[in-house]
Design an enzyme around this catalytic site. Structure first.
Site, PDB file in Angstrom:
ATOM      1  N   ARG A  10       0.808  -1.225   0.000  1.00 20.04           N
ATOM      2  CA  ARG A  10       0.000   0.000   0.000  1.00 20.04           C
ATOM      3  C   ARG A  10       0.843   1.277   0.000  1.00 20.04           C
ATOM      4  NH1 ARG A  10      -3.326  -2.603  -2.028  1.00 20.04           N
ATOM      5  NH2 ARG A  10      -5.171  -3.462  -1.053  1.00 20.04           N
ATOM      6  N   SER A  14       2.081   0.655  -7.303  1.00 23.14           N
ATOM      7  CA  SER A  14       1.309   0.232  -8.475  1.00 23.14           C
ATOM      8  C   SER A  14       0.658   1.431  -9.153  1.00 23.14           C
ATOM      9  CB  SER A  14       0.234  -0.786  -8.078  1.00 23.14           C
ATOM     10  OG  SER A  14       0.826  -1.989  -7.640  1.00 23.14           O
ATOM     11  N   HIS A  48      -7.841  -3.342  -8.135  1.00 24.25           N
ATOM     12  CA  HIS A  48      -6.776  -2.983  -9.076  1.00 24.25           C
ATOM     13  C   HIS A  48      -7.337  -2.824 -10.486  1.00 24.25           C
ATOM     14  CE1 HIS A  48      -2.758  -2.838  -7.242  1.00 24.25           C
ATOM     15  NE2 HIS A  48      -3.292  -3.584  -6.297  1.00 24.25           N
ATOM     16  N   ARG A  52      -7.427   0.693 -12.930  1.00 22.88           N
ATOM     17  CA  ARG A  52      -6.847   0.764 -14.276  1.00 22.88           C
ATOM     18  C   ARG A  52      -7.849   1.159 -15.348  1.00 22.88           C
ATOM     19  NH1 ARG A  52      -4.851  -4.237 -12.712  1.00 22.88           N
ATOM     20  NH2 ARG A  52      -6.065  -5.316 -14.310  1.00 22.88           N
TER      21      ARG A  52
END
Length: 171
Positions: A10, A14, A48, A52
Site C-alpha cells: 500500500r 502500483s 486494481h 486501471r
C-alpha cells in the site's frame, strides 16, 4: 526501457507505475501475477482492475509463466507493466523446488533484458524489517532481495515508493 518500482504494501507503487505507463503514449499491456485464492484477494484484484479503467489496458494473467507472457506481449510500440513480482515469486516458491525456481529466475533475468519497448516491473520491498522466523518466509525474503538486486543492476530506471511519493534510485 526497463523500469523497476519497489515499495511496501500500500505504498502507492502500483498506482505510480500505472500512471507512468499511461503517460508513455504506447499501447498498454498489464500482466497480472495474482491469483484469487480467497474472497479478500478477489476483492484486491477487482480494486486494481477498477483503478486501471479508462487507460485502455489489455490484461494478461500470468501467475507462473511470466517470461512467456512478457515475450508474447512486448513490442516497440507497447508498454508492458508486470504487477507484481513478489506474488509471482510466491507462486513459484510454493512449489518447494529450489532448483526449478533458480532456472525460472535465470530465464526471467535474461528475458527482461531482451524485450523491445517499455517494461515496468512492480514488486514489494520486503527486506527492511526483521529477519523472519520461519524457513519459508526467510527464503522468500532472501529470494526477493536477490531478484530485486539483479533486476536493479540491469534496469534503466529504479524507483522506490513510500507513502505515494517516488524516490528515483537509478536513472
Amino acid at each position: 526501457m526497463l523500469e523497476l518500482y519497489l515499495g511496501g504494501a500500500r505504498s502507492g507503487k502500483s498506482r505510480l507505475a500505472e500512471q507512468r505507463a499511461c503517460a508513455s503514449g504506447r499501447e498498454l499491456v498489464y500482466i497480472a501475477t495474482a491469483t484469487a485464492g480467497d474472497a479478500e484477494m478477489a476483492a484486491r484484484i477487482a480494486h486494481h482492475r477498477q483503478q486501471r479503467a479508462g487507460c485502455g489496458w489489455q490484461t494478461v494473467e500470468a501467475p507462473e509463466q511470466l517470461c512467456t507472457a512478457i515475450a508474447d506481449h512486448a513490442g516497440q510500440d507497447r508498454c508492458v507493466l508486470v504487477d507484481c513480482l513478489t506474488l509471482w515469486l510466491s507462486n513459484w516458491l510454493g512449489r518447494d523446488d529450489a532448483a526449478q525456481w533458480q532456472r525460472v529466475r535465470t530465464a526471467f533475468l535474461q528475458c527482461i533484458q531482451q524485450q523491445a519497448g517499455q517494461l515496468i516491473l512492480v514488486s514489494n520491498e520486503v527486506g527492511q524489517g526483521v529477519v523472519p522466523m520461519g524457513e519459508l518466509t526467510r527464503r522468500f525474503v532472501d529470494e526477493a532481495g536477490r531478484l530485486h538486486q539483479d533486476i536493479a543492476a540491469v534496469a534503466d530506471r529504479v524507483v522506490f515508493v513510500t507513502a505515494g511519493l517516488e524516490q528515483t534510485l537509478k536513472g
